[in-house]
Structures are given as C-alpha cells and as structure tokens.
Design an enzyme around this catalytic site. Structure first.
Site, PDB file in Angstrom:
ATOM      1  CG  ASP A  67       2.394  13.257 -35.442  1.00  0.00           C
ATOM      2  OD1 ASP A  67       2.551  12.121 -35.936  1.00  0.00           O
ATOM      3  OD2 ASP A  67       3.322  14.069 -35.296  1.00  0.00           O
ATOM      4  CG  ASP A  69       7.682  10.163 -33.276  1.00  0.00           C
ATOM      5  OD1 ASP A  69       8.290   9.723 -32.291  1.00  0.00           O
ATOM      6  OD2 ASP A  69       7.225   9.441 -34.182  1.00  0.00           O
ATOM      7  CG  ASP A 289       5.201  17.687 -34.800  1.00  0.00           C
ATOM      8  OD1 ASP A 289       4.543  16.763 -35.346  1.00  0.00           O
ATOM      9  OD2 ASP A 289       6.443  17.673 -34.737  1.00  0.00           O
TER      10      ASP A 289
END
Length: 350
Positions: A67, A69, A289
């Site tokens: 991922d 961001d 995250d």
C-alpha cells in the site's frame, strides 16, 4: 499467513531469488527462527518482525505488495527509510508492486511520485490502483461500445480512456431545472451500461440523481461499481475527510442495490496483480497500514501479511481483534508488524 508459506520457511526451505548477490544470501538464513516466529496451523499472532525471523520471512518471498499512503509516504513526504528499504529489496531480486485504493491518480502519476521521492524505478504495470482495476473490470464486464457514467476524478476517467471505455460525468454538475419533474426528464445517454463511483470532490445531488436514473433505467443490465469502501481519509494532525465509501453508500442507498467493489479488501485487486505477473500467494507479502483493507485482502488471498504502524492503525486495535472471540475480527489480524518498514533494513544487509 498462508500455512503453506509458514511451513515452507519453518522447514528451512526459505531461499532467495537467483542473482540477488550478497543481499539475497543474507536473506537466506533463519528458517528455524521462522518456525519460532509462528505456528503454521495456529491463529495469526501478530509478532514483531525482526532479527532472524525477518530474514527468513523475506527470503521466502518473491513478491511484495505495498500500500502507499501511510506505508511509503505521508502526503508528499516519504516515510523515513522507506525508499532505502525498497531499494534493498529490489537489489535482492524481489518484485515490488503497489496496490492502492486511491482512485485520484493515474498509474503514470504514481510512477512519477515514486521517482520523485527516491524509490526504486517502477513501471506503470507495477501499479494497481483502484482506478486502473475498475477500468480493467469494466473492460471485461461491459459489451463493446457500452459507456460508463462516472462519479470520480479525471484520473479515473483517464484509466477508462486508456482501455477504450467511453464515459461521461467527471467534473461539476448542476440540476437541470428548479423542480423534481425537471430532474427526471434530463436526457440520458443510451450507451451507458454502468455507473462507476470513485472519489469525487464534485459529488452532488445532481450527480446522485443522474446515477440513480441510469441504474433504474437499466435495471440489472446496468452495473454499479465502486472503487473502494474507505469511509474516511486520514490527514496529518488527526484530521480526516469523507472517503469514497461514503459516496458509494449514497448511491447504493438510492438505488437499493449493492455495488461491486474492485479495491481492497476485494480479492479482485490481487487477481489483477496475478493476471499481470506469475505470483505465488505463498511467496507474497502484503504490506499495509489498514486492517480492514490491506490486511484483510492479504489474509483472504493466502498472503503473508505485514502491518506497519506508520499509518492509521495502532497495535492496541490489533490486540483487540486478536483477543476477541469473533472469527470475522480474527481475519483482520496480520501475521507480523513493524513500527515502520524501515525496521526491515537490518534484515536486508548492506
């Protein structure tokens, strides 16, 4: 973690890809540590990934899915040490791919951002955004010549253009008259066979009305597709803005039907990766995250899952899921965690 990959490393079968040099040889040690790190047939335990266990887990991987961001960068600033970590992984012969629910950038824009922030060079084919995956899904699902009504960004429109799907809708829209009778008489494009919902800063009642009219006109022959269900987008300092999931829910509520979601945690995004590269789930790590998107998709697809705490998730949240008696919550627990992906640097050698 998929039991296959856990057993593989635990049995000492971890191996680096050929041609990785000293970095891969450093990764090739530590199968016994991997056995200590987790039980192959037990529940996920969310262990800190470090030392010999980190070397074993990385050695057993051919592909890492990141991922972006909150993992590689926050806004326009790279996470400290992230670029160096990915550089060493690339030098060790690992395939690096990027899977993001963000539909606001094209693949070309992502490759440029990676370059600008000092990450290893990436080609557009290594980028799997929800915009690209949505375009790929519609190319497969729509008949030739069919168009999409888009509630989304110019980047989403550009990905549709790249695969030859006609579209309309991006940008601001106004109601076609002062009264509801005017709103339901505005012209509809006869070619539209899908409504596609992504992040749209110009989302409005006028667009919602038009989307509903296309869906009512076409019935089950008009597809309803969303890029993702992320309900809130975190910003620096604890602030946040509504995410695409809020817009998707508005259209679903009006139409009284459920959208097909192409982004994480739907496995369709992983299937897009597997359709481009020969990916073995047992030798693939998903790094993210968010528990309800990155980690859930990775677990559902049989990948090794690694949570980084530089984004939206705190370790207490993981422990709450882990200690609950709910199987659905257990599916949100990652195999491993790190404070930052920079924590992997010692396992990658020089």
């Amino acid at each position: 973690m998929g039991t296959r990959s856990a057993r593989s490393a635990a049995n000492g079968e971890a191996r680096g890809r050929a041609g990785g040099g000293a970095a891969n040889r450093a990764l090739g040690r530590g199968g016994a540590a991997m056995a200590d790190a987790m039980a192959a047939d037990g529940p996920r335990r969310c262990r800190r990934l470090e030392g010999e266990a980190a070397r074993a887990v990385l050695a057993n991987a051919d592909t890492l899915l990141f991922d972006c961001d909150g993992v590689l960068w926050r806004g326009e600033a790279a996470v400290s040490g992230a670029a160096e970590t990915l550089g060493r992984l690339a030098a060790a012969g690992k395939r690096l791919c990027y899977v993001t629910n963000n539909s606001g950038r094209t693949r070309a824009a992502y490759t440029e951002k990676l370059r600008r922030l000092g990450f290893p060079p990436a080609e557009p084919r290594h980028i799997f955004s929800s915009a690209f995956c949505a375009a790929r899904y519609l190319r497969q699902a729509l008949p030739p010549g069919a168009a999409a009504y888009v509630l989304g960004s110019p980047a989403l429109a550009a990905e549709l253009e790249a695969v030859g799907i006609p579209h309309l809708g991006p940008g601001p829209a106004a109601l076609p008259g002062p009264a509801p009778k005017d709103w339901v008489q505005a012209p509809l494009d006869p070619a539209v066979r899908a409504v596609l919902v992504g992040f749209d800063e110009h989302f409005s009642y006028a667009k919602l009305c038009q989307a509903l009219r296309y869906l009512l006109r076409g019935g089950s022959d008009c597809l309803l597709v969303g890029t993702n269900r992320d309900h809130r987008l975190p910003l620096e300092g604890g602030a946040g803005i509504p995410g695409t999931g809020c817009l998707v829910k508005a259209v679903e509520t009006a139409a009284q039907r459920e959208a097909f979601i192409v982004g994480k945690p739907n496995r369709f995004m992983f299937d897009c990766v597997a359709g481009e590269f020969q990916v073995d789930p047992a030798r693939t790590i998903m790094v993210g995250d968010r528990l309800d998107t990155d980690i859930l998709m990775g677990n559902d697809c049989g990948l090794t899952t690694l949570l980084t705490l530089t984004g939206v998730t705190a370790l207490d949240e993981v422990r709450g899921h882990q200690d609950s008696g709910c199987p659905a919550r257990h599916s949100l627990v990652p195999d491993f965690y790190v404070d930052s992906i920079a924590d992997l640097l010692p396992a990658l050698g020089e």
